[in-house]
Design a protein around this motif. Structure first.
Motif, PDB file in Angstrom:
ATOM      1  N   SER A  40      -7.880   1.149  -5.040  1.00  0.00           N
ATOM      2  CA  SER A  40      -8.821   1.499  -3.979  1.00  0.00           C
ATOM      3  C   SER A  40      -8.608   2.951  -3.534  1.00  0.00           C
ATOM      4  N   ALA A  41      -9.555   3.452  -2.771  1.00  0.00           N
ATOM      5  CA  ALA A  41      -9.523   4.854  -2.371  1.00  0.00           C
ATOM      6  C   ALA A  41      -8.428   5.166  -1.348  1.00  0.00           C
ATOM      7  N   THR A  42      -8.073   4.193  -0.507  1.00  0.00           N
ATOM      8  CA  THR A  42      -7.149   4.475   0.603  1.00  0.00           C
ATOM      9  C   THR A  42      -5.780   4.968   0.146  1.00  0.00           C
ATOM     10  N   ARG A  99       0.830  -1.201   0.000  1.00  0.00           N
ATOM     11  CA  ARG A  99       0.000   0.000   0.000  1.00  0.00           C
ATOM     12  C   ARG A  99       0.867   1.255   0.000  1.00  0.00           C
ATOM     13  N   ALA A 136      -9.023   7.278  -8.070  1.00  0.00           N
ATOM     14  CA  ALA A 136      -9.023   5.832  -7.834  1.00  0.00           C
ATOM     15  C   ALA A 136      -9.507   5.090  -9.067  1.00  0.00           C
ATOM     16  N   GLU A 137     -10.559   5.603  -9.699  1.00  0.00           N
ATOM     17  CA  GLU A 137     -11.089   4.976 -10.912  1.00  0.00           C
ATOM     18  C   GLU A 137     -10.105   5.108 -12.076  1.00  0.00           C
ATOM     19  N   LYS A 140     -12.357   9.567  -5.548  1.00  0.00           N
ATOM     20  CA  LYS A 140     -13.024   8.558  -6.371  1.00  0.00           C
ATOM     21  C   LYS A 140     -12.573   8.639  -7.828  1.00  0.00           C
TER      22      LYS A 140
END
Length: 225
Positions: free
Chosen positions: A50-52, A12, A44-45, A41
């Motif tokens: 993921s958003a984190t 991460r 992330a897309e 968002k």
């Protein structure tokens, strides 16, 4: 179990840095212009993650002064002004002058030959891009050149500070420079001469070249602001 958790944290953290680096490159290239808004968002897309790690990367860029948080709306690219640019050039000038006054020669003597060779190689790459007027290539090599150069003083606080300011000055300058149809011959290109002066411990010439670089930056952007 603990090892697996550590591995997840490392992945991460690496992803967070990769996203931050990618977004910083987008900002420096001008593809994310000043004031451009976006959400966690959306990013992330865009990167399929993921958003984190995206949120963490965006907060890192906020801490570097590149993004602003918009309460309840997301983030936007920070807008630097001409006054900001002049203040940043003044700040890096004062830091460099302090380095020259407080033992630059000793730091150079303690620097391994391989480090100086690497700096000279970066200088050549940056100079070629500058002479060709290739802004996209120049930015990356220029940042690497100055980052390695400031590393000679062996003080992470100074190196990080100077690198951050240099990124911010490029952020302001890039949109102005892109107005030019041809940048060939307009960009400062004495990276190799500066590297040679430092390798030869010719601090007077090095100081003169850095002064010329700062004056050139102010004049070049000032005529386009």
């Amino acid at each position: 179990m603990a090892a697996g958790g550590d591995s997840s944290v490392i992945r991460r953290s690496t992803l967070r840095q990769q996203i931050a680096d990618a977004l910083r490159d987008e900002v420096l290239a001008g593809r994310l212009p000043s004031g451009h808004p976006f959400t966690v968002k959306e990013i992330a897309e865009q990167y399929g993650v993921s958003a984190t790690p995206v949120r963490e990367a965006l907060l890192d860029l906020c801490a570097q002064g590149l993004l602003d948080v918009e309460q309840h709306r997301g983030f936007k690219v920070h807008a630097f002004t001409a006054d900001d640019f002049r203040a940043m050039v003044e700040a890096r000038t004062l830091i460099i002058e302090g380095i020259f006054r407080s033992g630059a020669d000793q730091a150079l003597r303690a620097t391994a030959a391989g480090v100086l060779i690497s700096i000279r190689r970066r200088a050549d790459e940056a100079e070629r891009a500058a002479r060709a007027g290739d802004l996209d290539v120049l930015i990356g090599y220029d940042l690497r050149f100055w980052r390695e150069l400031s590393g000679i003083v062996n003080n992470a606080y100074i190196s990080d500070f100077l690198d951050r300011i240099r990124v911010q000055t490029w952020m302001f300058a890039v949109p102005l420079l892109r107005r030019e149809a041809d940048l060939k011959g307009l960009l400062w290109h004495d990276h190799s001469a500066l590297a040679d002066a430092l390798i030869q411990h010719d601090l007077a010439t090095a100081q003169r070249l850095i002064t010329e670089y700062n004056e050139h930056s102010l004049a070049l952007v000032g005529t386009r602001g």
